[in-house]
Design a protein around this motif. Structure first.
Motif, PDB file in Angstrom:
ATOM      1  N   PHE A  22       0.837  -1.198   0.000  1.00  0.00           N
ATOM      2  CA  PHE A  22       0.000   0.000   0.000  1.00  0.00           C
ATOM      3  C   PHE A  22       0.873   1.249   0.000  1.00  0.00           C
ATOM      4  O   PHE A  22       2.060   1.198   0.300  1.00  0.00           O
ATOM      5  CB  PHE A  22      -0.930   0.010   1.219  1.00  0.00           C
ATOM      6  N   MET A  23       0.239   2.358  -0.345  1.00  0.00           N
ATOM      7  CA  MET A  23       0.867   3.665  -0.271  1.00  0.00           C
ATOM      8  C   MET A  23      -0.114   4.585   0.437  1.00  0.00           C
ATOM      9  O   MET A  23      -1.288   4.625   0.070  1.00  0.00           O
ATOM     10  CB  MET A  23       1.163   4.210  -1.671  1.00  0.00           C
ATOM     11  N   GLU A  24       0.378   5.296   1.438  1.00  0.00           N
ATOM     12  CA  GLU A  24      -0.445   6.281   2.124  1.00  0.00           C
ATOM     13  C   GLU A  24      -0.193   7.636   1.488  1.00  0.00           C
ATOM     14  O   GLU A  24       0.947   7.980   1.171  1.00  0.00           O
ATOM     15  CB  GLU A  24      -0.094   6.333   3.612  1.00  0.00           C
ATOM     16  N   TYR A  25      -1.262   8.407   1.301  1.00  0.00           N
ATOM     17  CA  TYR A  25      -1.125   9.721   0.683  1.00  0.00           C
ATOM     18  C   TYR A  25      -2.217  10.658   1.179  1.00  0.00           C
ATOM     19  O   TYR A  25      -3.190  10.241   1.793  1.00  0.00           O
ATOM     20  CB  TYR A  25      -1.197   9.608  -0.853  1.00  0.00           C
ATOM     21  N   GLU A  26      -2.024  11.928   0.879  1.00  0.00           N
ATOM     22  CA  GLU A  26      -3.032  12.951   1.125  1.00  0.00           C
ATOM     23  C   GLU A  26      -3.110  13.807  -0.129  1.00  0.00           C
ATOM     24  O   GLU A  26      -2.090  14.045  -0.775  1.00  0.00           O
ATOM     25  CB  GLU A  26      -2.631  13.856   2.290  1.00  0.00           C
ATOM     26  N   ARG A  27      -4.307  14.251  -0.441  1.00  0.00           N
ATOM     27  CA  ARG A  27      -4.458  15.221  -1.529  1.00  0.00           C
ATOM     28  C   ARG A  27      -4.742  16.559  -0.893  1.00  0.00           C
ATOM     29  O   ARG A  27      -5.702  16.706  -0.149  1.00  0.00           O
ATOM     30  CB  ARG A  27      -5.602  14.842  -2.459  1.00  0.00           C
ATOM     31  N   LYS A  28      -3.864  17.502  -1.161  1.00  0.00           N
ATOM     32  CA  LYS A  28      -4.035  18.856  -0.656  1.00  0.00           C
ATOM     33  C   LYS A  28      -4.130  19.778  -1.864  1.00  0.00           C
ATOM     34  O   LYS A  28      -3.988  19.327  -3.001  1.00  0.00           O
ATOM     35  CB  LYS A  28      -2.867  19.246   0.241  1.00  0.00           C
ATOM     36  N   GLU A  29      -4.332  21.045  -1.595  1.00  0.00           N
ATOM     37  CA  GLU A  29      -4.494  22.003  -2.684  1.00  0.00           C
ATOM     38  C   GLU A  29      -3.284  21.994  -3.621  1.00  0.00           C
ATOM     39  O   GLU A  29      -2.192  22.399  -3.252  1.00  0.00           O
ATOM     40  CB  GLU A  29      -4.696  23.409  -2.116  1.00  0.00           C
ATOM     41  N   GLY A  30      -3.479  21.450  -4.811  1.00  0.00           N
ATOM     42  CA  GLY A  30      -2.444  21.438  -5.828  1.00  0.00           C
ATOM     43  C   GLY A  30      -1.398  20.347  -5.726  1.00  0.00           C
ATOM     44  O   GLY A  30      -0.539  20.244  -6.589  1.00  0.00           O
ATOM     45  N   VAL A  31      -1.435  19.527  -4.661  1.00  0.00           N
ATOM     46  CA  VAL A  31      -0.412  18.508  -4.510  1.00  0.00           C
ATOM     47  C   VAL A  31      -0.970  17.166  -4.038  1.00  0.00           C
ATOM     48  O   VAL A  31      -1.989  17.098  -3.359  1.00  0.00           O
ATOM     49  CB  VAL A  31       0.728  18.934  -3.540  1.00  0.00           C
ATOM     50  N   PHE A  32      -0.258  16.134  -4.423  1.00  0.00           N
ATOM     51  CA  PHE A  32      -0.510  14.749  -4.013  1.00  0.00           C
ATOM     52  C   PHE A  32       0.673  14.416  -3.114  1.00  0.00           C
ATOM     53  O   PHE A  32       1.813  14.350  -3.580  1.00  0.00           O
ATOM     54  CB  PHE A  32      -0.542  13.868  -5.266  1.00  0.00           C
ATOM     55  N   VAL A  33       0.445  14.274  -1.819  1.00  0.00           N
ATOM     56  CA  VAL A  33       1.521  14.088  -0.851  1.00  0.00           C
ATOM     57  C   VAL A  33       1.645  12.607  -0.494  1.00  0.00           C
ATOM     58  O   VAL A  33       0.727  12.023   0.070  1.00  0.00           O
ATOM     59  CB  VAL A  33       1.267  14.919   0.431  1.00  0.00           C
ATOM     60  N   ILE A  34       2.777  12.002  -0.837  1.00  0.00           N
ATOM     61  CA  ILE A  34       3.039  10.600  -0.507  1.00  0.00           C
ATOM     62  C   ILE A  34       3.748  10.564   0.847  1.00  0.00           C
ATOM     63  O   ILE A  34       4.806  11.177   1.005  1.00  0.00           O
ATOM     64  CB  ILE A  34       3.909   9.923  -1.579  1.00  0.00           C
ATOM     65  N   GLY A  47       9.020  -5.722  -8.297  1.00  0.00           N
ATOM     66  CA  GLY A  47       8.777  -4.392  -8.855  1.00  0.00           C
ATOM     67  C   GLY A  47       7.443  -3.797  -8.440  1.00  0.00           C
ATOM     68  O   GLY A  47       6.934  -2.883  -9.085  1.00  0.00           O
ATOM     69  N   LEU A  48       6.869  -4.293  -7.356  1.00  0.00           N
ATOM     70  CA  LEU A  48       5.543  -3.837  -6.948  1.00  0.00           C
ATOM     71  C   LEU A  48       5.560  -2.440  -6.341  1.00  0.00           C
ATOM     72  O   LEU A  48       4.592  -1.695  -6.484  1.00  0.00           O
ATOM     73  CB  LEU A  48       4.912  -4.839  -5.983  1.00  0.00           C
ATOM     74  N   GLY A  49       6.658  -2.070  -5.703  1.00  0.00           N
ATOM     75  CA  GLY A  49       6.776  -0.707  -5.191  1.00  0.00           C
ATOM     76  C   GLY A  49       6.681   0.300  -6.324  1.00  0.00           C
ATOM     77  O   GLY A  49       6.004   1.318  -6.208  1.00  0.00           O
ATOM     78  N   LYS A  50       7.328  -0.018  -7.425  1.00  0.00           N
ATOM     79  CA  LYS A  50       7.263   0.880  -8.586  1.00  0.00           C
ATOM     80  C   LYS A  50       5.849   0.945  -9.140  1.00  0.00           C
ATOM     81  O   LYS A  50       5.408   1.993  -9.608  1.00  0.00           O
ATOM     82  CB  LYS A  50       8.249   0.437  -9.671  1.00  0.00           C
ATOM     83  N   GLU A  51       5.104  -0.154  -9.061  1.00  0.00           N
ATOM     84  CA  GLU A  51       3.703  -0.141  -9.505  1.00  0.00           C
ATOM     85  C   GLU A  51       2.881   0.846  -8.674  1.00  0.00           C
ATOM     86  O   GLU A  51       2.022   1.549  -9.201  1.00  0.00           O
ATOM     87  CB  GLU A  51       3.087  -1.538  -9.404  1.00  0.00           C
ATOM     88  N   LEU A  52       3.148   0.889  -7.376  1.00  0.00           N
ATOM     89  CA  LEU A  52       2.453   1.849  -6.514  1.00  0.00           C
ATOM     90  C   LEU A  52       2.830   3.283  -6.885  1.00  0.00           C
ATOM     91  O   LEU A  52       1.967   4.160  -6.953  1.00  0.00           O
ATOM     92  CB  LEU A  52       2.782   1.585  -5.042  1.00  0.00           C
ATOM     93  N   VAL A  53       4.100   3.525  -7.124  1.00  0.00           N
ATOM     94  CA  VAL A  53       4.552   4.865  -7.507  1.00  0.00           C
ATOM     95  C   VAL A  53       3.914   5.262  -8.835  1.00  0.00           C
ATOM     96  O   VAL A  53       3.426   6.389  -8.992  1.00  0.00           O
ATOM     97  CB  VAL A  53       6.093   4.942  -7.572  1.00  0.00           C
ATOM     98  N   LYS A  54       3.878   4.343  -9.770  1.00  0.00           N
ATOM     99  CA  LYS A  54       3.255   4.609 -11.079  1.00  0.00           C
ATOM    100  C   LYS A  54       1.777   4.967 -10.901  1.00  0.00           C
ATOM    101  O   LYS A  54       1.275   5.902 -11.521  1.00  0.00           O
ATOM    102  CB  LYS A  54       3.404   3.380 -11.979  1.00  0.00           C
TER     103      LYS A  54
END
Length: 90
Positions: A22-34, A47-54
């Motif tokens: 999994f990847m935890e993130y937040e969407r804020k004004e103008g940005v996607f914060v990982i 290569g599953l980490g790269k799949e999450l980044v993609k």
């Protein structure tokens, strides 16, 4: 083989039907914060980490957002992938 499901605060990665990471993130004004990226040890080396980044990059582009990554893995992966580099916030 792999599938990513996007939720409000996570991207969940499934490999052959099993949750692999999994990847935890937040969407804020103008940005996607990982904030964190994790792949279970038994799924390492695929290569599953790269799949999450993609998936994160695709989501950010879909909403016209730049990425800020507090996750060292995700930041490094974005920086070393030419087609992802332009998505990082300055």
């Amino acid at each position: 083989m792999t599938e990513v499901k996007q939720n409000e605060k996570t991207l969940d990665l499934f490999y052959e039907g099993q949750k692999a990471g999994f990847m935890e993130y937040e969407r804020k004004e103008g940005v996607f914060v990982i904030t964190h990226t994790e792949v279970s040890e038994e799924f390492g080396g695929k290569g599953l980490g790269k799949e999450l980044v993609k998936a994160a990059v695709e989501s950010a582009k879909k909403y016209d957002l730049k990425i800020v990554s507090y996750c060292p893995y995700a930041k490094k992966m974005i920086e070393k992938t030419p087609e992802f580099k332009d998505i990082l916030a300055e």
